[in-house]
Design a protein around this motif. Structure first.
Motif, PDB file in Angstrom:
ATOM      1  N   LYS A   1      72.645  66.091  11.416  1.00 28.82           N
ATOM      2  CA  LYS A   1      72.983  65.057  12.397  1.00 28.82           C
ATOM      3  C   LYS A   1      73.613  65.697  13.632  1.00 28.82           C
ATOM      4  O   LYS A   1      74.414  66.629  13.515  1.00 28.82           O
ATOM      5  CB  LYS A   1      73.994  64.067  11.821  1.00 28.82           C
ATOM      6  CG  LYS A   1      73.471  63.130  10.786  1.00 28.82           C
ATOM      7  CD  LYS A   1      74.449  61.987  10.533  1.00 28.82           C
ATOM      8  CE  LYS A   1      75.798  62.443  10.051  1.00 28.82           C
ATOM      9  NZ  LYS A   1      76.700  61.301   9.748  1.00 28.82           N
ATOM     10  N   PRO A   2      73.302  65.175  14.830  1.00 24.34           N
ATOM     11  CA  PRO A   2      74.047  65.601  16.018  1.00 24.34           C
ATOM     12  C   PRO A   2      75.512  65.176  15.905  1.00 24.34           C
ATOM     13  O   PRO A   2      75.829  64.184  15.235  1.00 24.34           O
ATOM     14  CB  PRO A   2      73.351  64.851  17.165  1.00 24.34           C
ATOM     15  CG  PRO A   2      72.007  64.471  16.629  1.00 24.34           C
ATOM     16  CD  PRO A   2      72.217  64.244  15.164  1.00 24.34           C
ATOM     17  N   GLN A   3      76.388  65.910  16.553  1.00 27.89           N
ATOM     18  CA  GLN A   3      77.806  65.564  16.542  1.00 27.89           C
ATOM     19  C   GLN A   3      78.039  64.286  17.342  1.00 27.89           C
ATOM     20  O   GLN A   3      77.540  64.139  18.454  1.00 27.89           O
ATOM     21  CB  GLN A   3      78.630  66.697  17.155  1.00 27.89           C
ATOM     22  CG  GLN A   3      78.781  67.916  16.244  1.00 27.89           C
ATOM     23  CD  GLN A   3      79.699  67.634  15.079  1.00 27.89           C
ATOM     24  OE1 GLN A   3      79.246  67.438  13.955  1.00 27.89           O
ATOM     25  NE2 GLN A   3      80.994  67.606  15.322  1.00 27.89           N
TER      26      GLN A   3
ATOM     27  N   GLU B   1      65.926  65.043  15.775  1.00 30.63           N
ATOM     28  CA  GLU B   1      67.313  64.629  15.590  1.00 30.63           C
ATOM     29  C   GLU B   1      67.708  63.392  16.394  1.00 30.63           C
ATOM     30  O   GLU B   1      68.726  62.768  16.124  1.00 30.63           O
ATOM     31  CB  GLU B   1      68.265  65.776  15.940  1.00 30.63           C
ATOM     32  CG  GLU B   1      68.281  66.182  17.410  1.00 30.63           C
ATOM     33  CD  GLU B   1      67.217  67.197  17.782  1.00 30.63           C
ATOM     34  OE1 GLU B   1      67.351  67.831  18.846  1.00 30.63           O
ATOM     35  OE2 GLU B   1      66.246  67.369  17.012  1.00 30.63           O
ATOM     36  N   GLY B   2      66.912  63.016  17.388  1.00 24.42           N
ATOM     37  CA  GLY B   2      67.234  61.856  18.206  1.00 24.42           C
ATOM     38  C   GLY B   2      68.346  62.140  19.204  1.00 24.42           C
ATOM     39  O   GLY B   2      68.839  63.266  19.322  1.00 24.42           O
ATOM     40  N   GLN B   3      68.752  61.085  19.912  1.00 20.84           N
ATOM     41  CA  GLN B   3      69.856  61.175  20.865  1.00 20.84           C
ATOM     42  C   GLN B   3      70.790  59.994  20.630  1.00 20.84           C
ATOM     43  O   GLN B   3      70.598  58.920  21.200  1.00 20.84           O
ATOM     44  CB  GLN B   3      69.338  61.158  22.303  1.00 20.84           C
ATOM     45  CG  GLN B   3      68.477  62.347  22.680  1.00 20.84           C
ATOM     46  CD  GLN B   3      68.133  62.368  24.160  1.00 20.84           C
ATOM     47  OE1 GLN B   3      69.013  62.277  25.017  1.00 20.84           O
ATOM     48  NE2 GLN B   3      66.850  62.469  24.462  1.00 20.84           N
ATOM     49  N   PRO B   4      71.805  60.163  19.783  1.00 20.11           N
ATOM     50  CA  PRO B   4      72.679  59.044  19.415  1.00 20.11           C
ATOM     51  C   PRO B   4      73.333  58.350  20.603  1.00 20.11           C
ATOM     52  O   PRO B   4      73.446  57.126  20.615  1.00 20.11           O
ATOM     53  CB  PRO B   4      73.730  59.702  18.511  1.00 20.11           C
ATOM     54  CG  PRO B   4      73.040  60.895  17.951  1.00 20.11           C
ATOM     55  CD  PRO B   4      72.123  61.389  19.036  1.00 20.11           C
ATOM     56  N   VAL B   5      73.761  59.117  21.608  1.00 21.11           N
ATOM     57  CA  VAL B   5      74.483  58.498  22.727  1.00 21.11           C
ATOM     58  C   VAL B   5      73.567  57.652  23.601  1.00 21.11           C
ATOM     59  O   VAL B   5      74.036  56.810  24.364  1.00 21.11           O
ATOM     60  CB  VAL B   5      75.201  59.557  23.591  1.00 21.11           C
ATOM     61  CG1 VAL B   5      76.267  60.271  22.792  1.00 21.11           C
ATOM     62  CG2 VAL B   5      74.219  60.549  24.187  1.00 21.11           C
ATOM     63  N   ARG B   6      72.259  57.859  23.485  1.00 23.35           N
ATOM     64  CA  ARG B   6      71.304  57.052  24.241  1.00 23.35           C
ATOM     65  C   ARG B   6      70.597  56.013  23.372  1.00 23.35           C
ATOM     66  O   ARG B   6      69.756  55.263  23.853  1.00 23.35           O
ATOM     67  CB  ARG B   6      70.247  57.964  24.894  1.00 23.35           C
ATOM     68  CG  ARG B   6      70.785  58.879  25.982  1.00 23.35           C
ATOM     69  CD  ARG B   6      69.681  59.741  26.562  1.00 23.35           C
ATOM     70  NE  ARG B   6      68.605  58.917  27.136  1.00 23.35           N
ATOM     71  CZ  ARG B   6      67.400  59.399  27.455  1.00 23.35           C
ATOM     72  NH1 ARG B   6      67.122  60.688  27.245  1.00 23.35           N
ATOM     73  NH2 ARG B   6      66.487  58.608  27.976  1.00 23.35           N
ATOM     74  N   GLY B   7      70.945  55.985  22.100  1.00 31.36           N
ATOM     75  CA  GLY B   7      70.304  55.029  21.204  1.00 31.36           C
ATOM     76  C   GLY B   7      68.860  55.372  20.908  1.00 31.36           C
ATOM     77  O   GLY B   7      68.066  54.494  20.549  1.00 31.36           O
ATOM     78  N   ILE B   8      68.499  56.643  21.041  1.00 33.45           N
ATOM     79  CA  ILE B   8      67.135  57.089  20.712  1.00 33.45           C
ATOM     80  C   ILE B   8      67.146  57.556  19.260  1.00 33.45           C
ATOM     81  O   ILE B   8      67.929  58.436  18.897  1.00 33.45           O
ATOM     82  CB  ILE B   8      66.663  58.207  21.648  1.00 33.45           C
ATOM     83  CG1 ILE B   8      66.590  57.670  23.082  1.00 33.45           C
ATOM     84  CG2 ILE B   8      65.304  58.749  21.216  1.00 33.45           C
ATOM     85  CD1 ILE B   8      66.222  58.704  24.111  1.00 33.45           C
ATOM     86  N   PRO B   9      66.311  56.990  18.419  1.00 38.35           N
ATOM     87  CA  PRO B   9      66.477  57.175  16.976  1.00 38.35           C
ATOM     88  C   PRO B   9      66.099  58.555  16.464  1.00 38.35           C
ATOM     89  O   PRO B   9      65.299  59.274  17.060  1.00 38.35           O
ATOM     90  CB  PRO B   9      65.545  56.120  16.379  1.00 38.35           C
ATOM     91  CG  PRO B   9      64.482  55.959  17.407  1.00 38.35           C
ATOM     92  CD  PRO B   9      65.197  56.081  18.729  1.00 38.35           C
TER      93      PRO B   9
END
Length: 219
Positions: free
Chosen positions: A107-109, A46-54
């Motif tokens: 998707k993560p919130q 799922e990645g880490q949106p807040v860290r910009g990890i795709p």
């Protein structure tokens, strides 16, 4: 592992794809050599949106594999991904690509961007910017951002921060694995506001079914 990718699964039969994906799942768990994928990209890609990890879940397998090859050969620069990709065999890269391509991960919130910003991004994705001789993103990445083959990845639902980072990376010349220099040309025509708006737009899109691999579409 940031984005991802090199050969195609051209020599893998349909019946062997589930086994290949299982192999990919296995090598993302300790002591597998891709166990370092999950701390950054998540247990389910799922990645880490807040860290910009795709997000890796649902990426086209050929694209994923070609990106791993790009980290190895230096056409994509990332110190961590260079170490990870260089440690993988070709078979392991194929297995990882198949594993992540088949994921249907929500998707993560995230906090939605301003509606006007998203609308500006939607316009740019659909129609480009004629004043800059810039075509719409959807002409290559698809009208719904679902991607097209090994060259143009799925953007729908991808982290806005990651998309911004990649556009700036092409602009700076740190990423050079786009076919024919297409993305470098596009990125250099975009203003900072346009980069932010188109990234926000694609993050806002829903995630559909994973992009099919060539083998999965064969009769």
């Amino acid at each position: 592992m940031r984005s991802v990718i090199g050969g195609a699964l051209l020599f893998v039969g349909v019946s062997s794809l589930p086994a290949l994906a299982d192999d990919g799942k296995g090598i993302t768990k300790p002591p597998g050599r891709a166990a370092s994928c999950t701390p950054c990209h998540g247990l389910n890609g799922e990645g880490q949106p807040v860290r910009g990890i795709p997000r890796l879940a649902g990426l086209n397998a050929d694209y994923f594999e070609r990106q791993l090859a790009s980290f190895k050969n230096g056409t994509r620069r990332n110190r961590i991904m260079l170490m990870i990709a260089s440690d993988l065999s070709d078979d392991e890269s194929k297995a990882l690509a198949s594993y992540y391509a088949g994921m249907m991960t929500p998707k993560p919130q995230t906090t939605p961007a301003d509606r006007a910003v998203i609308a500006a991004g939607a316009e740019l994705a659909a129609n480009g910017d004629p004043s800059k001789d810039l075509q719409g993103c959807g002409q290559c990445h698809g009208a719904e951002g679902l991607g097209a083959g090994s060259d143009f990845p799925r953007l729908a639902g991808q982290s806005a921060l990651y998309i911004e980072k990649m556009l700036r990376s092409w602009k700076a010349g740190d990423r050079k694995n786009d076919p024919g220099g297409v993305m470098a040309d596009v990125a250099n025509k975009l203003s900072d506001d346009q980069i932010k708006s188109v990234a926000a737009y694609y993050e806002s899109l829903p995630i559909a079914a994973p992009a099919p691999t060539p083998e999965a579409s064969k009769p």
